[in-house]
Design an enzyme around this catalytic site. Structure first.
Site, PDB file in Angstrom:
ATOM      1  N   HIS A  17       0.842  -1.204   0.000  1.00  0.00           N
ATOM      2  CA  HIS A  17       0.000   0.000   0.000  1.00  0.00           C
ATOM      3  C   HIS A  17       0.875   1.251   0.000  1.00  0.00           C
ATOM      4  CE1 HIS A  17      -3.101  -2.670   2.261  1.00  0.00           C
ATOM      5  NE2 HIS A  17      -3.588  -2.469   1.047  1.00  0.00           N
ATOM      6  N   LYS A  41     -18.341  -5.974   7.558  1.00  0.00           N
ATOM      7  CA  LYS A  41     -17.179  -6.816   7.250  1.00  0.00           C
ATOM      8  C   LYS A  41     -16.270  -6.876   8.475  1.00  0.00           C
ATOM      9  CE  LYS A  41     -13.367  -6.954   3.928  1.00  0.00           C
ATOM     10  NZ  LYS A  41     -12.723  -6.203   2.856  1.00  0.00           N
ATOM     11  N   ARG A  90      -1.977  -5.969  -8.485  1.00  0.00           N
ATOM     12  CA  ARG A  90      -0.889  -6.936  -8.295  1.00  0.00           C
ATOM     13  C   ARG A  90      -0.988  -8.080  -9.290  1.00  0.00           C
ATOM     14  NH1 ARG A  90      -2.480  -7.867  -2.185  1.00  0.00           N
ATOM     15  NH2 ARG A  90      -4.373  -7.997  -3.399  1.00  0.00           N
ATOM     16  N   SER A 128      -2.577  -7.708   2.807  1.00  0.00           N
ATOM     17  CA  SER A 128      -3.039  -7.647   4.202  1.00  0.00           C
ATOM     18  C   SER A 128      -3.442  -9.039   4.683  1.00  0.00           C
ATOM     19  CB  SER A 128      -4.236  -6.698   4.318  1.00  0.00           C
ATOM     20  OG  SER A 128      -3.872  -5.396   3.974  1.00  0.00           O
TER      21      SER A 128
HETATM   22  O1  PNS Z   1      -8.694  -2.949   0.462  1.00  0.00           O
HETATM   23  P1  PNS Z   1      -9.851  -3.455  -0.318  1.00  0.00           P
HETATM   24  O2  PNS Z   1     -10.700  -4.357   0.535  1.00  0.00           O
HETATM   25  O3  PNS Z   1      -9.455  -4.060  -1.628  1.00  0.00           O
HETATM   26  O4  PNS Z   1     -10.750  -2.146  -0.672  1.00  0.00           O
HETATM   27  C1  PNS Z   1     -11.993  -2.304  -1.295  1.00  0.00           C
HETATM   28  C2  PNS Z   1     -12.761  -0.969  -1.258  1.00  0.00           C
HETATM   29  C3  PNS Z   1     -12.802  -0.413   0.169  1.00  0.00           C
HETATM   30  C4  PNS Z   1     -12.091   0.043  -2.142  1.00  0.00           C
HETATM   31  C5  PNS Z   1     -14.186  -1.225  -1.797  1.00  0.00           C
HETATM   32  O5  PNS Z   1     -14.717  -2.358  -1.179  1.00  0.00           O
HETATM   33  C6  PNS Z   1     -15.122  -0.061  -1.544  1.00  0.00           C
HETATM   34  O6  PNS Z   1     -15.006   0.968  -2.159  1.00  0.00           O
HETATM   35  N1  PNS Z   1     -16.065  -0.260  -0.600  1.00  0.00           N
HETATM   36  C7  PNS Z   1     -17.053   0.741  -0.260  1.00  0.00           C
HETATM   37  C8  PNS Z   1     -18.423   0.363  -0.830  1.00  0.00           C
HETATM   38  C9  PNS Z   1     -18.464   0.725  -2.307  1.00  0.00           C
HETATM   39  O7  PNS Z   1     -18.524   1.875  -2.661  1.00  0.00           O
HETATM   40  N2  PNS Z   1     -18.379  -0.317  -3.160  1.00  0.00           N
HETATM   41  C10 PNS Z   1     -18.296  -0.102  -4.617  1.00  0.00           C
HETATM   42  C11 PNS Z   1     -19.635  -0.180  -5.283  1.00  0.00           C
HETATM   43  S1  PNS Z   1     -20.396  -1.743  -5.068  1.00  0.00           S
END
Ligand code: PNS
Length: 162
Positions: A17, A41, A90, A128
């Site tokens: 990150h 979550k 990645r 992570s």
């Molecule tokens: O670190 P991650 O888990 O890959 O991040 C994912 C993240 C937080 C970017 C994504 O899940 C997110 O934006 N969640 C908020 C809810 C949302 O807006 N989802 C996208 C439309 S379904």
């Protein structure tokens, strides 16, 4: 270019990150790191601890700010008046998911663009998920996690087991 948001769960933030954050910080005037606060979550670290870890990790980067958000990412984009999302890629499987997220975010808020930065090869296996697994088994995480965060985790930052 002006401002972007780098969103994620950061459970916990990794050196992978940090590589993306530093590269975004060299391209944009301001980078918001958006830490997802998601009560549904269940992660290893509570949101407040994840935010503290991100703040500690980015403290030396003058144009990087940490924010937390709950609900949809596009609502944070609206609030901050930002239309560029940064994501790190990645692997091929990352690409598939990121294409879907990019499409949905653009549908929810037209004008939203997702910029993907390819992870450096040496970071492409850092996640992570792997770090959480190592923490669970009390293994050394210093190769994968910023120093400030290693200190916080080893110093007893509150977390749940997986
Ligand atoms: O670190 P991650 O888990 O890959 O991040 C994912 C993240 C937080 C970017 C994504 O899940 C997110 O934006 N969640 C908020 C809810 C949302 O807006 N989802 C996208 C439309 S379904």
């Amino acid at each position: 270019m002006k401002t972007c948001i780098y969103p994620g769960s950061f459970d916990p933030i990794t050196k992978g990150h940090m590589d993306i954050i530093k590269r975004a910080a060299s391209l944009f005037e301001t980078v918001y790191v958006g830490v997802l606060y998601n009560s549904a979550k269940k992660g290893m670290f509570p949101a407040c601890e994840r935010v503290k870890m991100v703040e500690a990790a980015v403290s030396g980067l003058a144009n990087v700010k940490t924010v937390s958000f709950e609900g949809l990412l596009v609502d944070l984009l609206r609030e901050l008046k930002v239309n560029i999302i940064i994501r790190g890629l990645r692997t091929n499987s990352d690409l598939e998911l990121e294409q879907q997220l990019s499409y949905v975010n653009n549908n929810l808020l037209p004008g939203t663009e997702t910029f993907a930065l390819f992870s450096r090869p040496e970071m492409s296996f850092v996640s992570s998920t792997i770090v959480r697994e190592l923490i669970t088994f009390h293994a050394d995480i210093s190769e994968y996690v910023p120093d400030e965060v290693v200190t916080m985790i080893n110093g007893g930052t509150k977390h749940e087991s997986i």
